[in-house]
Design a protein around this motif. Structure first.
Motif, short mmCIF file in Angstrom:
data_model
loop_
_atom_site.label_atom_id
_atom_site.label_comp_id
_atom_site.label_asym_id
_atom_site.label_seq_id
_atom_site.Cartn_x
_atom_site.Cartn_y
_atom_site.Cartn_z
N ALA A 292 1.00 -1.16 0.07
CA ALA A 292 0.08 -0.18 0.03
C ALA A 292 0.93 1.37 0.08
N TYR A 293 2.06 1.25 0.70
CA TYR A 293 2.94 2.36 0.80
C TYR A 293 3.27 2.83 -0.43
N PHE A 294 4.08 1.76 -1.14
CA PHE A 294 4.70 2.03 -2.57
C PHE A 294 3.62 2.38 -3.73
N ILE A 295 2.55 1.86 -3.44
CA ILE A 295 1.44 2.20 -4.52
C ILE A 295 1.04 3.77 -4.35
N ALA A 296 1.02 4.06 -3.09
CA ALA A 296 0.83 5.68 -2.75
C ALA A 296 1.99 6.50 -3.39
N ILE A 297 3.17 6.29 -2.94
CA ILE A 297 4.21 7.22 -3.10
C ILE A 297 4.49 7.16 -4.70
N TYR A 350 -2.79 3.06 10.72
CA TYR A 350 -3.26 2.24 9.36
C TYR A 350 -4.76 2.30 9.18
N LEU A 351 -5.63 2.37 10.09
CA LEU A 351 -6.88 2.64 10.16
C LEU A 351 -7.12 4.04 9.45
N ILE A 352 -6.47 4.96 10.14
CA ILE A 352 -6.71 6.30 9.59
C ILE A 352 -6.33 6.39 8.09
N CYS A 353 -5.07 5.73 7.92
CA CYS A 353 -4.64 5.91 6.41
C CYS A 353 -5.61 5.16 5.36
N GLY A 354 -6.19 4.22 5.70
CA GLY A 354 -7.17 3.44 5.10
C GLY A 354 -8.38 4.13 4.66
N VAL A 355 -8.79 4.94 5.73
CA VAL A 355 -9.93 5.70 5.64
C VAL A 355 -9.70 6.98 4.59
N ALA A 356 -8.53 7.49 4.67
CA ALA A 356 -8.04 8.85 3.94
C ALA A 356 -7.75 8.24 2.57
N THR A 357 -7.31 7.00 2.34
CA THR A 357 -7.29 6.72 0.91
C THR A 357 -8.66 6.34 0.45
N LEU A 358 -9.47 5.99 0.82
CA LEU A 358 -10.90 5.67 0.39
C LEU A 358 -11.89 6.87 0.17
N ALA A 359 -11.53 7.62 1.38
CA ALA A 359 -12.45 8.77 1.54
C ALA A 359 -12.16 10.21 0.82
N ILE A 360 -10.61 10.35 0.45
CA ILE A 360 -10.28 11.43 -0.14
C ILE A 360 -9.52 11.08 -1.40
N TRP A 361 -8.65 10.33 -1.35
CA TRP A 361 -7.79 10.13 -2.54
C TRP A 361 -8.75 9.63 -3.56
N ALA A 423 -0.90 -2.09 -9.42
CA ALA A 423 -1.72 -1.01 -9.48
C ALA A 423 -1.76 -0.40 -10.82
N ILE A 424 -0.60 -0.38 -11.70
CA ILE A 424 -0.74 -0.02 -12.81
C ILE A 424 -1.53 -0.95 -13.78
N LEU A 425 -1.37 -1.98 -13.62
CA LEU A 425 -2.15 -3.30 -14.28
C LEU A 425 -3.60 -2.98 -14.24
N LEU A 426 -4.11 -2.42 -13.00
CA LEU A 426 -5.38 -2.20 -12.71
C LEU A 426 -5.65 -1.10 -13.43
N ILE A 446 -6.66 2.47 -6.51
CA ILE A 446 -6.88 3.18 -5.48
C ILE A 446 -7.53 2.32 -4.40
N GLY A 447 -8.76 1.67 -4.73
CA GLY A 447 -9.45 1.00 -3.90
C GLY A 447 -8.62 -0.15 -3.28
N PHE A 448 -7.69 -0.53 -4.38
CA PHE A 448 -6.88 -2.05 -3.78
C PHE A 448 -5.93 -1.54 -2.71
N CYS A 449 -5.46 -0.05 -2.79
CA CYS A 449 -4.40 0.24 -1.91
C CYS A 449 -5.12 0.59 -0.66
N GLY A 450 -6.34 1.12 -0.71
CA GLY A 450 -7.12 1.15 0.42
C GLY A 450 -7.43 -0.04 1.37
N ALA A 451 -7.81 -1.10 0.43
CA ALA A 451 -8.09 -2.45 0.96
C ALA A 451 -6.88 -3.21 1.46
N LEU A 452 -5.63 -2.99 0.98
CA LEU A 452 -4.40 -3.41 1.62
C LEU A 452 -4.02 -2.78 2.88
#
Length: 477
Positions: A292-297, A350-361, A423-426, A446-452
């Protein structure tokens, strides 16, 4: 039952494969200054053992308590040196997304987004896979020799990537050479702060780990400007020379106290994976969250420019905000780990990070929202780098920490390699099969990143269950 960690005062720097060694009492009484001036201490640091230990006895708790760490003094120089190492390794690696975004916009090397994804993943995978080899070199030559070698390789990888005339050459230099240098620097430097601090260890280590954020802020702002003014080749060469010089200086001034704290390089005990289920869940957490970290950065800058149509300068600004979040977040979470429970606070982050990924990104379609997400992800998403060692010490104890860390680094290699590629394949699937364009093409990725991220938080709950012996969610552990 969990193994005692003695509050993890040295984060395992005194750990061994089965027994740990007691430093000579004369060395302890001499203080840190005598150790600092000893060349053997700085380079090969043979460990002194008592007669009882040579006969097979284990180190006693009373002997461990005799070690008094400076909790300051030259230790703050070591913190700054490790900060510099992180700034010129993970900090530089964090801004690879700026390069790939520029390459895509200008059709550089005539390569695809998937091709560039392999480069970033390869450098990170090789870096973490270097753990066992780096430990071998530390045992043979001391910790500085591999760090000097790594410093040269990090700079050389970038400079050679700058003059590469094909994508294959760029992949070899930026992915392989740079990745080898990364691993040779990170593994030997990882435990050094713990040689100097115990009472303020979490805070000191948090500052050192914030170096990746410091580097990210610097490179994310300077790299786009250099790309516009001097082009890709000179940008990579300039960055390579600067990072090499800083790394060589940091390595020169950095000092360890291996003999004073009785540090030994541990063996690679794979049996820990199936004999300690808390450790097994920890490895699952590490694999999921590093993906999840590397997908985001690696993807965020491309999402801003390719998906939203923002400028390179705006994409770089988002990455610099993310890096600034790391500067603040890592010391803050490091301090919080010992206050609210190490495993507990990592799960919360990581719960905060997951919420931010799905709700903001995921729904974000503006620079402002991307800046907000970058800040939140910087504050929470990189917790793995500052929290892994103290959490793992709580799970396996001091004696097995060295071996557990070696296994942990290898565990991260494959997820680091394939994370952005998946991530790019998706993204490509969304474009080619679902007809999605622009920012919508990134939704599944992005959904995959949040799920991870969420899955990693829940996986660490398995380690929490191991530590505390029950399923109580709010219990400190």
């Amino acid at each position: 039952m969990r193994k005692p960690s003695a509050e993890d005062l040295e984060l395992g720097t005194r750990s061994g494969s089965g027994t740990t060694s007691t430093p000579d009492q004369t060395t302890l009484n001499a203080g840190s200054s005598s150790v600092d001036n000893n060349e053997n201490e700085k380079e090969k640091y043979p460990t002194t053992m008592t007669a009882d230990e040579e006969a097979g006895g284990a180190r006693t708790d009373e002997a461990a308590d005799e070690i008094e760490l400076p909790n300051g003094g030259y230790g703050w120089v070591v913190v700054l040196c490790v900060l510099g190492v992180n700034a010129c390794t993970w900090g530089v690696n964090t801004t690879y997304g700026v390069y790939s975004s520029y390459f895509l916009q200008h059709n550089y090397y005539a390569a695809t987004q998937l091709d560039y994804a392999w480069v970033g993943g390869l450098s990170a995978a090789i870096a973490v896979a270097m753990g066992p080899l780096a430990n071998f070199f530390v045992r043979k030559f001391g910790f500085k020799a591999p760090m000097y070698f790594g410093s040269v390789m990090v700079g050389l990888g970038q400079c050679c990537a700058g003059v590469a005339k094909s994508f294959g050459g760029f992949l070899a230099c930026q992915g392989i050479v740079f990745g080898i240098g990364l691993g040779m620097l990170l593994v030997p430097s990882q435990p050094l702060v713990a040689h100097w601090f115990d009472k303020r260890l979490a805070f000191a280590q948090g500052i050192a780990q914030a170096g990746s954020g410091v580097g990210g802020v610097i490179w994310a702002n300077t790299t786009p400007l250099l790309l516009q003014r001097v082009g890709v080749k000179l940008t990579l060469v300039i960055n390579g020379v600067i990072t090499m010089v800083i790394l060589l200086i940091a390595t020169f001034f950095i000092k360890g106290r291996h003999t004073a704290v009785g540090a030994k390089s541990a063996s690679f005990h794979v049996s820990l994976v199936w004999t300690n289920f808390g450790f097994a869940w920890f490895l699952v957490w590490g694999a999921l969250t590093i993906m999840a970290y590397f997908i985001a950065i690696y993807t965020l800058a491309s999402y801003c420019t390719d998906g939203l149509g923002l400028t390179q300068k705006q994409g770089g600004a988002v990455m610099s905000i993310l890096a600034a979040g790391q500067i603040v977040g890592r010391p803050v979470w490091g301090y919080a780990l010992d206050r609210g429970g190490r495993v507990n606070m990592v799960i919360v982050s990581y719960l905060i990070c997951g919420v931010a990924t799905l709700a903001i990104w995921m729904p974000g379609r503006s620079f402002g929202l991307m800046a907000l997400f970058g800040l939140l992800h910087g504050l929470t998403g990189g917790t793995i780098h500052s929290a892994a060692t103290p959490v793992l010490t709580s799970i396996v104890g001091l004696q097995d920490l060295g071996s557990a860390l070696a296994i942990y680094w290898v565990d991260l290699s494959v997820p680091s390699l394939v994370s952005q590629v998946l991530a790019i394949l998706l993204v490509n699937y969304s474009r080619n099969h679902l007809g999605k364009t622009g920012a919508d093409a990134y939704t599944i990725s992005i959904g995959f990143c949040g799920a991870l991220t969420f899955a990693g938080a829940f996986a660490l709950y398995g380690s929490k269950r191991y530590l505390q012996g029950d399923f109580k969610v709010l219990k400190k552990s």
